[in-house]
Design a protein around this motif. Structure first.
Motif, PDB file in Angstrom:
ATOM      1  N   ILE A 418     -56.891  -2.034 -40.706  1.00  0.00           N
ATOM      2  CA  ILE A 418     -57.932  -1.030 -40.502  1.00  0.00           C
ATOM      3  C   ILE A 418     -59.277  -1.500 -41.035  1.00  0.00           C
ATOM      4  N   LEU A 419     -59.275  -2.156 -42.186  1.00  0.00           N
ATOM      5  CA  LEU A 419     -60.512  -2.556 -42.869  1.00  0.00           C
ATOM      6  C   LEU A 419     -60.410  -4.041 -43.227  1.00  0.00           C
ATOM      7  N   PRO A 420     -60.490  -4.933 -42.241  1.00  0.00           N
ATOM      8  CA  PRO A 420     -60.163  -6.340 -42.494  1.00  0.00           C
ATOM      9  C   PRO A 420     -61.233  -7.117 -43.255  1.00  0.00           C
ATOM     10  N   HIS A 421     -62.515  -6.875 -42.972  1.00  0.00           N
ATOM     11  CA  HIS A 421     -63.622  -7.649 -43.537  1.00  0.00           C
ATOM     12  C   HIS A 421     -63.604  -9.099 -43.073  1.00  0.00           C
ATOM     13  N   ASP A 422     -62.512  -9.517 -42.493  1.00  0.00           N
ATOM     14  CA  ASP A 422     -62.343 -10.889 -42.016  1.00  0.00           C
ATOM     15  C   ASP A 422     -61.470 -10.800 -40.767  1.00  0.00           C
ATOM     16  N   ASP A 423     -62.067 -11.056 -39.602  1.00  0.00           N
ATOM     17  CA  ASP A 423     -61.317 -10.892 -38.360  1.00  0.00           C
ATOM     18  C   ASP A 423     -60.104 -11.817 -38.285  1.00  0.00           C
ATOM     19  N   GLY A 424     -60.121 -12.891 -39.071  1.00  0.00           N
ATOM     20  CA  GLY A 424     -58.978 -13.797 -39.096  1.00  0.00           C
ATOM     21  C   GLY A 424     -58.072 -13.593 -40.280  1.00  0.00           C
ATOM     22  N   PHE A 425     -58.211 -12.469 -41.000  1.00  0.00           N
ATOM     23  CA  PHE A 425     -57.386 -12.239 -42.189  1.00  0.00           C
ATOM     24  C   PHE A 425     -55.916 -12.251 -41.801  1.00  0.00           C
ATOM     25  N   PRO A 426     -55.095 -13.108 -42.413  1.00  0.00           N
ATOM     26  CA  PRO A 426     -53.716 -13.290 -41.940  1.00  0.00           C
ATOM     27  C   PRO A 426     -52.784 -12.121 -42.219  1.00  0.00           C
ATOM     28  N   ASN A 427     -53.116 -11.214 -43.116  1.00  0.00           N
ATOM     29  CA  ASN A 427     -52.397  -9.960 -43.327  1.00  0.00           C
ATOM     30  C   ASN A 427     -50.900 -10.165 -43.504  1.00  0.00           C
ATOM     31  N   ALA A 428     -50.069  -9.634 -42.597  1.00  0.00           N
ATOM     32  CA  ALA A 428     -48.617  -9.773 -42.764  1.00  0.00           C
ATOM     33  C   ALA A 428     -48.187 -11.233 -42.760  1.00  0.00           C
ATOM     34  N   GLN A 429     -48.972 -12.100 -42.112  1.00  0.00           N
ATOM     35  CA  GLN A 429     -48.617 -13.518 -42.090  1.00  0.00           C
ATOM     36  C   GLN A 429     -48.652 -14.129 -43.482  1.00  0.00           C
ATOM     37  N   ILE A 430     -49.475 -13.567 -44.384  1.00  0.00           N
ATOM     38  CA  ILE A 430     -49.495 -14.051 -45.768  1.00  0.00           C
ATOM     39  C   ILE A 430     -48.091 -13.963 -46.358  1.00  0.00           C
ATOM     40  N   ILE A 431     -47.430 -12.853 -46.116  1.00  0.00           N
ATOM     41  CA  ILE A 431     -46.096 -12.648 -46.673  1.00  0.00           C
ATOM     42  C   ILE A 431     -45.135 -13.680 -46.103  1.00  0.00           C
ATOM     43  N   VAL A 579     -57.103 -16.724 -50.395  1.00  0.00           N
ATOM     44  CA  VAL A 579     -55.820 -16.728 -49.692  1.00  0.00           C
ATOM     45  C   VAL A 579     -55.435 -18.180 -49.432  1.00  0.00           C
ATOM     46  N   PRO A 580     -54.510 -18.734 -50.228  1.00  0.00           N
ATOM     47  CA  PRO A 580     -54.147 -20.141 -50.048  1.00  0.00           C
ATOM     48  C   PRO A 580     -53.214 -20.321 -48.862  1.00  0.00           C
ATOM     49  N   ARG A 581     -53.333 -21.463 -48.214  1.00  0.00           N
ATOM     50  CA  ARG A 581     -52.430 -21.810 -47.129  1.00  0.00           C
ATOM     51  C   ARG A 581     -52.106 -23.293 -47.257  1.00  0.00           C
ATOM     52  N   GLY A 582     -51.108 -23.744 -46.569  1.00  0.00           N
ATOM     53  CA  GLY A 582     -50.789 -25.161 -46.517  1.00  0.00           C
ATOM     54  C   GLY A 582     -50.497 -25.760 -47.880  1.00  0.00           C
ATOM     55  N   ASP A 583     -51.091 -26.917 -48.136  1.00  0.00           N
ATOM     56  CA  ASP A 583     -50.802 -27.663 -49.354  1.00  0.00           C
ATOM     57  C   ASP A 583     -51.226 -26.901 -50.599  1.00  0.00           C
ATOM     58  N   LEU A 584     -52.350 -26.182 -50.527  1.00  0.00           N
ATOM     59  CA  LEU A 584     -52.803 -25.406 -51.681  1.00  0.00           C
ATOM     60  C   LEU A 584     -51.773 -24.343 -52.045  1.00  0.00           C
ATOM     61  N   LEU A 585     -51.247 -23.654 -51.059  1.00  0.00           N
ATOM     62  CA  LEU A 585     -50.221 -22.639 -51.314  1.00  0.00           C
ATOM     63  C   LEU A 585     -48.997 -23.273 -51.956  1.00  0.00           C
ATOM     64  N   ARG A 586     -48.550 -24.399 -51.433  1.00  0.00           N
ATOM     65  CA  ARG A 586     -47.350 -25.041 -51.980  1.00  0.00           C
ATOM     66  C   ARG A 586     -47.557 -25.461 -53.434  1.00  0.00           C
ATOM     67  N   LYS A 587     -48.735 -25.974 -53.765  1.00  0.00           N
ATOM     68  CA  LYS A 587     -49.009 -26.359 -55.151  1.00  0.00           C
ATOM     69  C   LYS A 587     -49.003 -25.146 -56.074  1.00  0.00           C
ATOM     70  N   ILE A 588     -49.586 -24.044 -55.625  1.00  0.00           N
ATOM     71  CA  ILE A 588     -49.613 -22.834 -56.448  1.00  0.00           C
ATOM     72  C   ILE A 588     -48.202 -22.307 -56.662  1.00  0.00           C
ATOM     73  N   VAL A 589     -47.406 -22.275 -55.605  1.00  0.00           N
ATOM     74  CA  VAL A 589     -46.041 -21.759 -55.716  1.00  0.00           C
ATOM     75  C   VAL A 589     -45.218 -22.615 -56.672  1.00  0.00           C
ATOM     76  N   ARG A 590     -45.321 -23.929 -56.561  1.00  0.00           N
ATOM     77  CA  ARG A 590     -44.576 -24.796 -57.474  1.00  0.00           C
ATOM     78  C   ARG A 590     -44.982 -24.535 -58.921  1.00  0.00           C
ATOM     79  N   ASP A 591     -46.280 -24.379 -59.150  1.00  0.00           N
ATOM     80  CA  ASP A 591     -46.773 -24.139 -60.504  1.00  0.00           C
ATOM     81  C   ASP A 591     -46.260 -22.803 -61.040  1.00  0.00           C
ATOM     82  N   VAL A 592     -46.276 -21.779 -60.228  1.00  0.00           N
ATOM     83  CA  VAL A 592     -45.841 -20.450 -60.670  1.00  0.00           C
ATOM     84  C   VAL A 592     -44.340 -20.434 -60.941  1.00  0.00           C
ATOM     85  N   LEU A 593     -43.559 -21.121 -60.131  1.00  0.00           N
ATOM     86  CA  LEU A 593     -42.120 -21.192 -60.394  1.00  0.00           C
ATOM     87  C   LEU A 593     -41.850 -21.863 -61.732  1.00  0.00           C
ATOM     88  N   SER A 594     -42.545 -22.948 -62.012  1.00  0.00           N
ATOM     89  CA  SER A 594     -42.378 -23.635 -63.300  1.00  0.00           C
ATOM     90  C   SER A 594     -42.774 -22.713 -64.444  1.00  0.00           C
TER      91      SER A 594
END
Length: 663
Positions: A418-431, A579-594
């Motif tokens: 409803i209120l994207p502020h970014d027409d390309g905001f990935p929304n459910a795709q983030i999950i 909103v991280p994607r690709g390699d940045l997302l993977r690095k963040i996830v690995r760090d948070v799991l540790s």
């Protein structure tokens, strides 16, 4: 039930009665346990009001049951008959363009229509009285695929009047509504509820709270419709499980809420049918053209298993090329078997294949099945034979509660649309992307909703929780779990207002963050984030300017406010200002799991490993053999190491991974 049960969707009304008995015998011979029938039979059973023709369906159930098959009966409300549309054309759904969507396919009804609700209850009662005590009818499916063909949001006159009543019940006074909606903006105040229209057809975007309330109202109507039939079946068919087949990838109503009334949560799984229309890159779509995305099956199984409180079935499993996507490729040989065992590994109690025999007329002629239209076995039947052999080789196993949970909040998804502020905001795709990043690292997952029990998890992830209430924040605080919180979380109140102390609203104390400004950047911006001592990773899209007194573990590299915080960490929460994607997302996830003390094992883009009790499953979505992780003593029950392309390996032994409890 801890061993996989198998079934098929059957449409005996589309075939000569002389074939029914042979069909049933062949189903049993092939190892099937269940048959789902009758979801589109209303007009055949009641060809005109009050005149019923039950004989043929009675015969089908008798044949299937005597052959040794259990029947899942369906209420037929997804396709009301033409005579009912002629009597009550007002029950048709209306699209956002204001045009009624007519008879001639299916799902031609409006959830807001009280006339249709009464008719649906009437026919459901007739079916329940007829078959509710039948010894061969062991379960029920209600309707078929709520929101298929985008039918939850209907802009009919019934919706207009129902929405007004809903708003009056919610707000009590028009003054309260005006205050909550902020109608002083653009001079849009109302003096009575009768003045309120539906949020379509306006010159520009409608008031966001108006739109969010219409989503909530429409979701409530789905829950009302579903619950009305549940109550009928509980009365007339006690002791039978009740389910509905949710559509994978549909977020237009609150599945958590509807699932509370069901015994089993089912969904329909089409990994290839939904691939090309997804937000994956063209490179990824090419890689997975004949397998589907590696985490499609797992994502939806984990979501609906969680909503079903451990009870989840795949009620339609893709058997080959479908007919309804923009393009319809064939799956690689072996994928139907792989998808089936992936569903089981992620908690499915049963998998039903769609369908028994390929249709030779009407809309679904190109949709494959276990058998071709001439009765000869198609590839899925070959793979079913192997699935049955596999089943005999596996001991019973139960999926354990995971240590990591992802919060899925449907209202937040609506709010961001409803209120994207970014027409390309990935929304459910983030999950979906965060889920895939975790699964690449071998992490088993549960899903939770805003009202779920949050206790017992080591890590809770909020990828996209735009609306985070004070109650949710308080319950997160009590869990003691580590938190990973995505950008935009807590940025709006349930009324779609900016929180009094700015974003992240109720999550501010947990994160130690205050969001001062948000922007959305085009792809050409190509800014970067540096995470601790790693090399810079590109990002674009949503970005926040935040302040914090806590640790900064990632910063922006930019011509605008260079060095400002991109990733922060309080004692309890890691917060992302983009909103991280690709390699940045993977690095963040690995760090948070540790940081959370959860073991991660890199499996790459094509190998997935899942745990079900003492059994470990590996699935190869690639075209080359892939080795299992080293250092584990295994008793291989199915397959081999390395795992062959489009194949599975199942083993016992070794320590369960540290990301799930032992089963």
């Amino acid at each position: 039930m801890s061993s996989l049960e198998l079934g098929v969707c059957y449409y005996p009304e589309q075939w000569d009665p002389s074939q029914w008995r042979d069909d049933a015998a062949q189903m049993v011979e092939m190892g099937l346990d269940w048959v789902r029938i009758a979801e589109f039979t209303w007009g055949l059973i009641e060809p005109e009001r009050g005149r019923f023709q039950w004989g043929w369906l009675d015969e089908v159930i008798e044949i299937l049951g005597q052959a040794g098959l259990r029947v899942m009966m369906s209420t037929p409300t997804a396709a009301p008959p033409k005579w009912l549309i002629d009597e009550h054309p007002e029950i048709l759904p209306v699209g956002p363009d204001g045009r009624a969507r007519g008879f001639g396919s299916r799902r031609h009804y409006c959830f807001s229509s009280d006339v249709y609700l009464a008719e649906a209850c009437r026919i459901a009662t007739e079916y329940a009285r007829r078959y509710g005590q039948n010894p061969y009818v062991c379960a029920w499916q209600i309707d078929n695929e709520y929101n298929d063909h985008d039918t939850v949001l209907s802009y009919s006159e019934a919706a207009r009047q129902g929405f007004r009543r809903w708003l009056e019940d919610r707000y009590g006074s028009i003054d309260a509504l005006n205050k909550t909606w902020g109608t002083v903006f653009w001079s849009s105040a109302y003096s009575s509820f009768d003045q309120i229209e539906l949020p379509n057809g306006s010159v520009t975007t409608p008031n966001p709270t108006h739109s969010l309330d219409f989503f909530r109202y429409s979701s409530d109507r789905v829950q009302l419709f579903n619950r009305a039939q549940v109550d009928i079946l509980r009365k007339h068919s006690p002791g039978r499980d009740i389910t509905h087949n949710f559509m994978a990838g549909s977020f237009e109503f609150d599945h958590h809420a509807v699932a509370t009334d069901l015994d089993i949560v089912g969904f329909d799984s089409y990994p290839l049918g939904n691939l090309l229309g997804s937000t994956l890159s063209d490179q990824e779509k090419h890689r997975y053209l004949r397998t589907g995305a590696p985490d499609y099956q797992g994502f939806h199984c984990d979501l609906y298993r969680s909503q079903g409180r451990g009870r989840m079935w795949v009620l339609e499993q893709q058997p080959g090329p479908v007919d309804w996507a923009e393009k319809n490729p064939s799956p690689a040989d072996g994928m139907v078997r792989l998808w089936t065992w992936a569903a089981y590994a992620h908690g499915a109690q049963a998998v039903m294949f769609f369908r028994w025999r390929q249709a030779k007329f009407a809309q679904e002629q190109f949709h494959t099945a276990l058998l071709r239209s001439d009765g000869s076995p198609d590839q899925a039947a070959v793979e079913l034979a192997q699935i049955v052999k596999d089943r005999a080789a596996l001991p019973p196993a139960t999926r354990a509660k995971a240590k990591v949970a992802i919060l899925m909040d449907y209202a937040s998804i609506w709010a961001a649309d409803i209120l994207p502020h970014d027409d390309g905001f990935p929304n459910a795709q983030i999950i979906r992307e965060w889920y895939a990043a975790l699964r690449e690292l071998g992490v088993d997952l549960d899903f939770v909703g805003p009202e779920s029990d949050l206790n017992g998890y080591s890590l809770i992830i909020l990828p996209q929780s735009m609306i985070a209430t004070e109650d949710l924040a308080a319950r997160l605080e009590k869990t003691q779990a580590k938190l990973l919180i995505g950008a935009r979380s807590g940025s709006k109140t349930p009324d779609m207002h900016t929180p009094p102390k700015l974003a992240p609203g109720g999550l501010a104390d947990l994160t130690g963050v205050r969001v001062l400004r948000v922007e959305s950047l085009p792809d050409l911006a190509k800014e970067s984030v540096v995470l601790q001592k790693n090399a810079p990773c590109e990002f674009t899209g949503w970005r926040e300017v935040i302040e914090t007194d806590h640790q900064i573990i990632g910063h922006f590299v930019s011509k605008y406010r260079n060095g400002s915080p991109a990733v922060t960490r309080s004692p309890r929460a890691t917060y992302l200002a983009m909103v991280p994607r690709g390699d940045l997302l993977r690095k963040i996830v690995r760090d948070v799991l540790s940081w959370s003390g959860i073991e991660a094992v890199e499996h790459g883009p094509e190998l997935r490993i899942a745990q079900r009790g003492a059994l470990s499953f590996a699935f190869n979505f690639g075209d080359r053999a892939l080795h299992l992780p080293d250092g584990v003593q295994r008793q291989i029950l199915i397959g081999a190491d390395p795992v062959e392309p489009y194949d599975i390996t199942v083993w016992k032994g070794g320590e369960p991974p540290d990301n799930c409890a032992s089963g």
